[in-house]
Design a protein around this motif. Structure first.
Motif, PDB file in Angstrom:
ATOM      1  N   ASP A 243       0.828  -1.196   0.000  1.00 29.42           N
ATOM      2  CA  ASP A 243       0.000   0.000   0.000  1.00 29.42           C
ATOM      3  C   ASP A 243       0.873   1.260   0.000  1.00 29.42           C
ATOM      4  OD1 ASP A 243       0.995   0.137   2.595  1.00 29.42           O
ATOM      5  OD2 ASP A 243      -0.840  -0.621   3.514  1.00 29.42           O
ATOM      6  N   PHE A 244       0.223   2.404   0.089  1.00 27.25           N
ATOM      7  CA  PHE A 244       0.926   3.683   0.026  1.00 27.25           C
ATOM      8  C   PHE A 244       1.977   3.802   1.123  1.00 27.25           C
ATOM      9  CE2 PHE A 244       1.311   8.165   1.260  1.00 27.25           C
ATOM     10  CZ  PHE A 244       1.656   8.737   0.045  1.00 27.25           C
ATOM     11  N   PHE A 245       1.620   3.339   2.314  1.00 25.23           N
ATOM     12  CA  PHE A 245       2.522   3.466   3.454  1.00 25.23           C
ATOM     13  C   PHE A 245       3.761   2.599   3.281  1.00 25.23           C
ATOM     14  CE2 PHE A 245       3.811   2.035   7.749  1.00 25.23           C
ATOM     15  CZ  PHE A 245       4.249   3.256   8.221  1.00 25.23           C
ATOM     16  N   ILE A 246       3.593   1.353   2.869  1.00 27.02           N
ATOM     17  CA  ILE A 246       4.731   0.449   2.666  1.00 27.02           C
ATOM     18  C   ILE A 246       5.640   0.978   1.564  1.00 27.02           C
ATOM     19  CG2 ILE A 246       5.418  -1.877   1.996  1.00 27.02           C
ATOM     20  CD1 ILE A 246       4.229  -1.690   4.807  1.00 27.02           C
TER      21      ILE A 246
ATOM     22  N   VAL B 284       9.896  -3.587  15.366  1.00 29.42           N
ATOM     23  CA  VAL B 284       9.196  -3.812  14.097  1.00 29.42           C
ATOM     24  C   VAL B 284       9.976  -4.806  13.234  1.00 29.42           C
ATOM     25  CG1 VAL B 284       8.446  -2.721  11.947  1.00 29.42           C
ATOM     26  CG2 VAL B 284       8.070  -1.558  14.128  1.00 29.42           C
ATOM     27  N   GLY B 285       9.276  -5.801  12.712  1.00 30.38           N
ATOM     28  CA  GLY B 285       9.918  -6.811  11.877  1.00 30.38           C
ATOM     29  C   GLY B 285      10.478  -7.983  12.661  1.00 30.38           C
ATOM     30  N   HIS B 286      10.328  -7.980  13.994  1.00 26.56           N
ATOM     31  CA  HIS B 286      10.784  -9.098  14.826  1.00 26.56           C
ATOM     32  C   HIS B 286       9.602 -10.011  15.168  1.00 26.56           C
ATOM     33  CE1 HIS B 286      14.241  -6.412  15.424  1.00 26.56           C
ATOM     34  NE2 HIS B 286      14.911  -7.502  15.745  1.00 26.56           N
ATOM     35  N   PRO B 287       9.872 -11.272  15.497  1.00 22.67           N
ATOM     36  CA  PRO B 287       8.780 -12.200  15.806  1.00 22.67           C
ATOM     37  C   PRO B 287       7.887 -11.704  16.945  1.00 22.67           C
ATOM     38  CG  PRO B 287      10.808 -13.410  15.448  1.00 22.67           C
ATOM     39  CD  PRO B 287      11.183 -11.957  15.463  1.00 22.67           C
ATOM     40  N   ASN B 288       6.576 -11.717  16.709  1.00 27.03           N
ATOM     41  CA  ASN B 288       5.623 -11.398  17.758  1.00 27.03           C
ATOM     42  C   ASN B 288       5.362 -12.655  18.586  1.00 27.03           C
ATOM     43  OD1 ASN B 288       3.911 -12.986  16.159  1.00 27.03           O
ATOM     44  ND2 ASN B 288       2.875 -11.215  15.252  1.00 27.03           N
ATOM     45  N   ARG B 289       4.312 -12.660  19.378  1.00 29.76           N
ATOM     46  CA  ARG B 289       4.078 -13.816  20.255  1.00 29.76           C
ATOM     47  C   ARG B 289       3.907 -15.109  19.461  1.00 29.76           C
ATOM     48  NH1 ARG B 289      -0.237 -12.265  24.907  1.00 29.76           N
ATOM     49  NH2 ARG B 289      -0.096 -14.536  25.139  1.00 29.76           N
ATOM     50  N   LYS B 290       3.170 -15.053  18.367  1.00 29.69           N
ATOM     51  CA  LYS B 290       2.979 -16.254  17.553  1.00 29.69           C
ATOM     52  C   LYS B 290       4.271 -16.639  16.847  1.00 29.69           C
ATOM     53  CE  LYS B 290      -1.997 -15.770  16.796  1.00 29.69           C
ATOM     54  NZ  LYS B 290      -3.084 -15.614  15.794  1.00 29.69           N
ATOM     55  N   GLY B 291       5.042 -15.629  16.435  1.00 32.03           N
ATOM     56  CA  GLY B 291       6.325 -15.914  15.801  1.00 32.03           C
ATOM     57  C   GLY B 291       7.300 -16.556  16.776  1.00 32.03           C
ATOM     58  N   ALA B 292       7.336 -16.060  18.018  1.00 34.03           N
ATOM     59  CA  ALA B 292       8.205 -16.638  19.046  1.00 34.03           C
ATOM     60  C   ALA B 292       7.795 -18.085  19.335  1.00 34.03           C
ATOM     61  CB  ALA B 292       8.145 -15.803  20.316  1.00 34.03           C
ATOM     62  N   ALA B 293       6.487 -18.347  19.316  1.00 34.54           N
ATOM     63  CA  ALA B 293       6.013 -19.718  19.538  1.00 34.54           C
ATOM     64  C   ALA B 293       6.486 -20.645  18.424  1.00 34.54           C
ATOM     65  CB  ALA B 293       4.491 -19.729  19.634  1.00 34.54           C
TER      66      ALA B 293
ATOM     67  N   LEU C 298       5.140   7.368  14.331  1.00 34.38           N
ATOM     68  CA  LEU C 298       4.600   6.015  14.366  1.00 34.38           C
ATOM     69  C   LEU C 298       4.963   5.344  15.690  1.00 34.38           C
ATOM     70  CD1 LEU C 298       5.326   4.529  10.850  1.00 34.38           C
ATOM     71  CD2 LEU C 298       3.092   4.836  11.897  1.00 34.38           C
ATOM     72  N   ARG C 299       4.168   4.356  16.035  1.00 33.92           N
ATOM     73  CA  ARG C 299       4.469   3.550  17.213  1.00 33.92           C
ATOM     74  C   ARG C 299       4.458   2.078  16.820  1.00 33.92           C
ATOM     75  NH1 ARG C 299      -0.193   5.599  21.135  1.00 33.92           N
ATOM     76  NH2 ARG C 299      -1.328   5.116  19.214  1.00 33.92           N
ATOM     77  N   ALA C 300       5.348   1.323  17.410  1.00 35.74           N
ATOM     78  CA  ALA C 300       5.346  -0.118  17.192  1.00 35.74           C
ATOM     79  C   ALA C 300       4.200  -0.740  17.989  1.00 35.74           C
ATOM     80  CB  ALA C 300       6.681  -0.717  17.626  1.00 35.74           C
ATOM     81  N   ASN C 301       3.785  -1.953  17.623  1.00 36.62           N
ATOM     82  CA  ASN C 301       2.678  -2.601  18.336  1.00 36.62           C
ATOM     83  C   ASN C 301       3.147  -3.720  19.253  1.00 36.62           C
ATOM     84  OD1 ASN C 301       3.362  -4.592  16.511  1.00 36.62           O
ATOM     85  ND2 ASN C 301       1.333  -4.780  15.587  1.00 36.62           N
ATOM     86  N   ASP C 302       4.421  -3.686  19.650  1.00 34.85           N
ATOM     87  CA  ASP C 302       4.946  -4.762  20.500  1.00 34.85           C
ATOM     88  C   ASP C 302       4.605  -4.542  21.966  1.00 34.85           C
ATOM     89  OD1 ASP C 302       7.763  -3.706  21.930  1.00 34.85           O
ATOM     90  OD2 ASP C 302       7.185  -2.620  20.125  1.00 34.85           O
TER      91      ASP C 302
ATOM     92  N   PHE D 132       3.292  -1.931  13.021  1.00 34.31           N
ATOM     93  CA  PHE D 132       3.026  -0.580  13.519  1.00 34.31           C
ATOM     94  C   PHE D 132       1.644  -0.512  14.148  1.00 34.31           C
ATOM     95  CE2 PHE D 132       6.024   0.067   9.993  1.00 34.31           C
ATOM     96  CZ  PHE D 132       7.027   0.730  10.668  1.00 34.31           C
ATOM     97  N   ASP D 133       1.561   0.245  15.230  1.00 32.63           N
ATOM     98  CA  ASP D 133       0.282   0.483  15.891  1.00 32.63           C
ATOM     99  C   ASP D 133      -0.235   1.834  15.408  1.00 32.63           C
ATOM    100  OD1 ASP D 133      -1.899   0.467  17.521  1.00 32.63           O
ATOM    101  OD2 ASP D 133      -0.825   1.028  19.340  1.00 32.63           O
ATOM    102  N   ALA D 134      -0.913   1.822  14.278  1.00 33.04           N
ATOM    103  CA  ALA D 134      -1.364   3.083  13.705  1.00 33.04           C
ATOM    104  C   ALA D 134      -2.492   2.824  12.718  1.00 33.04           C
ATOM    105  CB  ALA D 134      -0.214   3.791  12.985  1.00 33.04           C
ATOM    106  N   SER D 135      -3.416   3.723  12.711  1.00 33.44           N
ATOM    107  CA  SER D 135      -4.515   3.650  11.750  1.00 33.44           C
ATOM    108  C   SER D 135      -4.007   4.092  10.374  1.00 33.44           C
ATOM    109  CB  SER D 135      -5.646   4.567  12.191  1.00 33.44           C
ATOM    110  OG  SER D 135      -5.205   5.917  12.172  1.00 33.44           O
TER     111      SER D 135
END
Length: 398
Positions: free
Chosen positions: A205-208, A355-364, A311-315, A292-295
């Motif tokens: 999208d535009f942001f990426i 950002v770009g690091h494994p989240n909870r499901k990725g760590a699992a 911007l804020r990360a969503n971790d 990212f934690d952003a609309s």
């Protein structure tokens, strides 16, 4: 009506009961002392490496190493004591390399090259009275030696990334694994791989596209390229990094393990691939990476205001990391506009480090990959007494 038994008649019954009780107690004591229960020592887990081993952006209880620790405790019935030396930004380094000591006590969320992974190993050795008591080492490394920002710069080519991955994830990792297995002679060693950051399933999208342009650093005079080509290059670079780094890391693990087995060692060096799919890459529908934690509106404002809207990360650790970042990057006295720009850029990178690091499901997924390697070793390594004990899944079914 109560029946009163004379004292002389009651006493023999009481005496007999007391003697029987005393005899039973004595037998129990004799039996217990003759077959003392063996108490196993706690298992010892050491974690070395970069932000992946550290668990960037995750609370401790959601990190891969913690999931592995909990699983081992459940399946062995023994306490597991961990030592975490890994931290964000770590490079591999070399043995006996001189390192600045100032970075040693910083929180692992803060990205820095030092201590190197060899430096982490040096520090860990000082903490163990007997290195032979370490049972399991989880380690990763080489992405920071290559410089992860190269993977976000579409000016690079797959061929260039392949050459860098071969150089940084090959011989240096072999040397590191050889040293780890030498100093921790009884430990199993698990080397973890990386993943494709972007894929064909990542949003475009535009942001990426704006982010891609932000990291694009072509040579002076290079012609501009279209957004579609920019996106395709980043996917190709990411794919090449994943495949080549995995090939080199797994080859290093096999080579060191073969050398140990040739010497008759029981030592095992294993490679764990979390096997991320394209759908689980960054900005994909089923991403296993922090974003990212952003609309959508906020993302547009970030682009149009050139970063004045942040911007804020969503971790899970973004608030704590924000405070850590501000503490190590305070404004200087009489700060010039150029100094302020550099500091604010560093501050933004620090805040968004997860950002770009494994989240909870990725760590699992990482924990599952490690656990699947350890299951066959539990009985053979002596980690559990009963070889018939069934092992449970390391993480709940998702």
């Amino acid at each position: 009506m109560k029946i009163h038994v004379p004292l002389a008649r009651r006493f023999p019954f009481a005496a007999i009961a007391a003697l029987l009780l005393l005899h039973s107690f004595a037998r129990a004591q004799t039996t217990q002392s003759s077959t003392p229960r063996k108490i196993d020592r706690p298992l010892s887990l050491l974690v070395l490496g970069d932000s992946i081993s550290w668990g960037q952006g995750l609370k401790d209880e959601h990190k891969a190493w913690y999931l592995v620790k909990s699983w081992l405790q459940q399946n062995t019935g023994r306490e597991v004591r961990e030592r975490i030396e890994a931290h964000s930004g770590a490079v591999i380094g070399t043995q006996n390399q001189s390192e600045p000591p100032a970075f040693s006590d910083l929180d692992g969320e803060l990205s820095r090259a030092y201590p190197t992974i060899h430096g982490q190993l040096d520090h860990a050795l000082k903490m163990y009275a007997d290195p032979a008591t370490v049972d399991l080492v989880i380690v990763d490394g080489c992405i920071n030696d290559l410089d992860s920002r190269r993977l976000l710069n579409a000016a690079n080519t797959p061929d260039g990334i392949r050459e860098l991955a071969q150089a940084k994830c090959g011989a240096p990792v072999e040397a590191l694994l050889t040293r780890i297995t030498n100093v921790f002679s009884n430990a199993h060693v698990v080397v973890t791989g990386y993943y494709p950051i972007l894929s064909e399933k990542s949003a475009n999208d535009f942001f990426i596209r704006a982010l891609a342009k932000r990291f694009y650093s072509p040579e002076v005079g290079a012609p501009k390229i279209k957004d579609k080509i920019l996106h395709a290059r980043l996917i190709a670079i990411s794919r090449e990094w994943y495949h080549t780094s995995d090939q080199m890391l797994s080859a290093a693990a096999r080579k060191v393990d073969a050398q140990l087995q040739a010497k008759g060692s029981h030592q095992r060096v294993l490679f764990a691939d979390p096997a991320f799919t394209p759908e689980q890459s960054f900005a994909a529908n089923h991403s296993r990476l922090w974003g990212f934690d952003a609309s959508a509106l906020r993302k547009l404002l970030v682009v149009f205001t050139l970063g004045r809207v942040q911007l804020r990360a969503n971790d899970e650790r973004r608030s704590q990391r924000d405070e850590l970042c501000k503490a190590i990057l305070p404004p200087a006295l009489a700060e010039s506009p150029e100094q302020k720009m550099i500091r604010e850029d560093r501050l933004l990178r620090c805040r968004l480090a997860a950002v770009g690091h494994p989240n909870r499901k990725g760590a699992a997924m990482y924990a599952d990959a490690i656990g699947n390697l350890l299951k066959p070793l539990l009985a053979n390594s002596g980690w559990i007494k009963d070889a018939s004990t069934a092992t449970t899944a390391i993480t709940p079914q998702r």
